[in-house]
Design a protein around this motif. Sequence first.
Motif, PDB file in Angstrom:
ATOM      1  N   GLY A  92      -4.171  -7.574  11.264  1.00  6.40           N
ATOM      2  CA  GLY A  92      -3.167  -6.774  10.559  1.00  6.40           C
ATOM      3  C   GLY A  92      -2.017  -7.574   9.981  1.00  6.40           C
ATOM      4  N   ALA A  93      -2.095  -8.910  10.029  1.00 13.35           N
ATOM      5  CA  ALA A  93      -0.995  -9.741   9.527  1.00 13.35           C
ATOM      6  C   ALA A  93      -0.889  -9.690   8.003  1.00 13.35           C
ATOM      7  N   GLY A  94      -2.000  -9.299   7.355  1.00 12.66           N
ATOM      8  CA  GLY A  94      -1.980  -9.224   5.892  1.00 12.66           C
ATOM      9  C   GLY A  94      -2.847 -10.286   5.231  1.00 12.66           C
ATOM     10  N   LYS A  95      -3.720 -10.929   6.011  1.00 10.99           N
ATOM     11  CA  LYS A  95      -4.539 -12.030   5.484  1.00 10.99           C
ATOM     12  C   LYS A  95      -5.494 -11.546   4.388  1.00 10.99           C
ATOM     13  N   THR A  96      -6.231 -10.480   4.695  1.00 14.82           N
ATOM     14  CA  THR A  96      -7.186  -9.949   3.718  1.00 14.82           C
ATOM     15  C   THR A  96      -6.455  -9.430   2.484  1.00 14.82           C
TER      16      THR A  96
ATOM     17  N   GLU B 282     -14.369 -10.166   3.309  1.00  9.07           N
ATOM     18  CA  GLU B 282     -14.511  -9.937   4.752  1.00  9.07           C
ATOM     19  C   GLU B 282     -15.783  -9.142   5.060  1.00  9.07           C
TER      20      GLU B 282
ATOM     21  N   ALA C 100       2.607  -4.798   2.772  1.00  9.68           N
ATOM     22  CA  ALA C 100       1.722  -5.491   3.712  1.00  9.68           C
ATOM     23  C   ALA C 100       1.849  -7.008   3.594  1.00  9.68           C
TER      24      ALA C 100
ATOM     25  N   GLU D 174     -12.385 -14.828   6.705  1.00  6.82           N
ATOM     26  CA  GLU D 174     -12.918 -14.839   8.072  1.00  6.82           C
ATOM     27  C   GLU D 174     -14.424 -15.091   8.166  1.00  6.82           C
TER      28      GLU D 174
ATOM     29  N   PRO E  83      -2.655 -13.010  13.254  1.00  4.70           N
ATOM     30  CA  PRO E  83      -3.311 -11.973  14.056  1.00  4.70           C
ATOM     31  C   PRO E  83      -3.853 -10.833  13.200  1.00  4.70           C
TER      32      PRO E  83
ATOM     33  N   TYR F 119       0.887  -1.164   0.000  1.00  7.01           N
ATOM     34  CA  TYR F 119       0.000   0.000   0.000  1.00  7.01           C
ATOM     35  C   TYR F 119       0.919   1.206   0.000  1.00  7.01           C
TER      36      TYR F 119
HETATM   37  N1  ATP Z   1      -6.260   0.103   1.831  1.00  9.44           N
HETATM   38  C1  ATP Z   1      -5.188   0.118   2.648  1.00  9.44           C
HETATM   39  N2  ATP Z   1      -4.324   1.137   2.640  1.00  9.44           N
HETATM   40  C2  ATP Z   1      -3.239   1.147   3.452  1.00  9.44           C
HETATM   41  N3  ATP Z   1      -2.921   0.159   4.308  1.00  9.44           N
HETATM   42  C3  ATP Z   1      -3.762  -0.891   4.356  1.00  9.44           C
HETATM   43  C4  ATP Z   1      -4.933  -0.982   3.543  1.00  9.44           C
HETATM   44  N4  ATP Z   1      -5.553  -2.133   3.816  1.00  9.44           N
HETATM   45  C5  ATP Z   1      -4.809  -2.746   4.760  1.00  9.44           C
HETATM   46  N5  ATP Z   1      -3.734  -2.008   5.092  1.00  9.44           N
HETATM   47  C6  ATP Z   1      -2.695  -2.364   6.070  1.00  9.44           C
HETATM   48  O1  ATP Z   1      -2.082  -3.577   5.673  1.00  9.44           O
HETATM   49  C7  ATP Z   1      -1.848  -4.424   6.796  1.00  9.44           C
HETATM   50  C8  ATP Z   1      -2.544  -5.762   6.610  1.00  9.44           C
HETATM   51  O2  ATP Z   1      -3.957  -5.559   6.632  1.00  9.44           O
HETATM   52  P1  ATP Z   1      -4.987  -6.737   6.371  1.00  9.44           P
HETATM   53  O3  ATP Z   1      -6.357  -6.139   6.345  1.00  9.44           O
HETATM   54  O4  ATP Z   1      -4.555  -7.489   5.185  1.00  9.44           O
HETATM   55  O5  ATP Z   1      -4.787  -7.628   7.663  1.00  9.44           O
HETATM   56  P2  ATP Z   1      -5.621  -8.887   8.178  1.00  9.44           P
HETATM   57  O6  ATP Z   1      -4.645  -9.942   8.499  1.00  9.44           O
HETATM   58  O7  ATP Z   1      -6.694  -9.203   7.228  1.00  9.44           O
HETATM   59  O8  ATP Z   1      -6.246  -8.340   9.539  1.00  9.44           O
HETATM   60  P3  ATP Z   1      -7.669  -8.686  10.236  1.00  9.44           P
HETATM   61  O9  ATP Z   1      -7.507 -10.007  10.894  1.00  9.44           O
HETATM   62  O10 ATP Z   1      -7.852  -7.585  11.221  1.00  9.44           O
HETATM   63  O11 ATP Z   1      -8.720  -8.687   9.172  1.00  9.44           O
HETATM   64  C9  ATP Z   1      -2.334  -3.644   8.013  1.00  9.44           C
HETATM   65  O12 ATP Z   1      -1.220  -3.012   8.595  1.00  9.44           O
HETATM   66  C10 ATP Z   1      -3.288  -2.630   7.427  1.00  9.44           C
HETATM   67  O13 ATP Z   1      -3.316  -1.450   8.204  1.00  9.44           O
END
Ligand code: ATP
Length: 248
Positions: free
Chosen positions: A41-45, A86, A20, A165, A39, A15
């Motif tokens: 913010g790990a980057g799964k989504t 999600e 990420a 999720e 956890p 990003y």
């Molecule tokens: N559109 C975006 N712009 C900037 N940073 C982003 C964006 N989307 C996600 N991030 C950042 O990328 C990192 C990974 O986010 P992501 O949503 O992939 O995590 P996640 O593992 O799915 O978390 P969760 O379990 O809370 O859903 C985080 O630090 C988040 O703040």
Amino acid sequence: MSEVLLQLKGLSVSYGPVEAVHQVDLEVRSGEIVTVIGPNGAGKTTLLSAAMGLLPSRGEIHLEGRRIARPGVEVMVAHGVGLVPEKRELFGEMSVEDNLLLGGFSRWRRGLRDQVQRMDEVFAIFPRLKERRAQMSSTLSGGERQMLAIGRALMARPRLLLLDEPSLGLAPLIVREVLQVVAGLRDLGVSVLLVEQNARAALKVADRAYVLEMGAVALSGSAKALLNDRRIIDTYLGMGHSAQAAAA
Ligand SMILES: Nc1ncnc2c1ncn2[C@@H]1O[C@H](COP(=O)(O)OP(=O)(O)OP(=O)(O)O)[C@@H](O)[C@H]1O
Ligand SMILES: [Mg+2]
């Protein structure tokens, strides 16, 4: 060995200046349920969105052994990949039935007029949706909404379903119900890449698992092995697991 449906090679997603997802190697074989746990913010989504072609990525995405040169949603859908995002992204002001029909639109556009049959299949999996077929989807319970989101994705008859999720915000009993359906998808010929924060529930239904930490794969292996891995127990399974083990 069964066929590799999806293969990610050195996949990275940024990003702006912030990376990420970092150099992720991952594969899903035909008939497999593979989970990615990790956890907040790990980057799964981010990983799932990039695999679906919703986000630009570096590295390689292969489907059924062929590299996808320009990953994009349309290409992925055409290759039999479906995503349950999600945020579910249902059309709240539309009925259950109409949401399902929209899920079948990609097939309809290709001239395949089997939406009624597809819908019957979905109703067989989720009888509760059949009872509520005329109900506006904004009035469904959280669990029913999740079922509708999965059902809508199934209308496109994917070979591989990416699930972000599905347990989010659901009561434990409903989590089990939804994940049991996920496990059953295998018998319908649908392989699954399941992203979950609920590590225990995910590892119980999955064949293999990847642990994502700070955008990178920290650990991977068979779900059974990870359920018994000290690091996973301490970090992701917590007290409940030890208590269960003691009781057993
Ligand atoms: N559109 C975006 N712009 C900037 N940073 C982003 C964006 N989307 C996600 N991030 C950042 O990328 C990192 C990974 O986010 P992501 O949503 O992939 O995590 P996640 O593992 O799915 O978390 P969760 O379990 O809370 O859903 C985080 O630090 C988040 O703040
Ligand atoms: Mg997420």
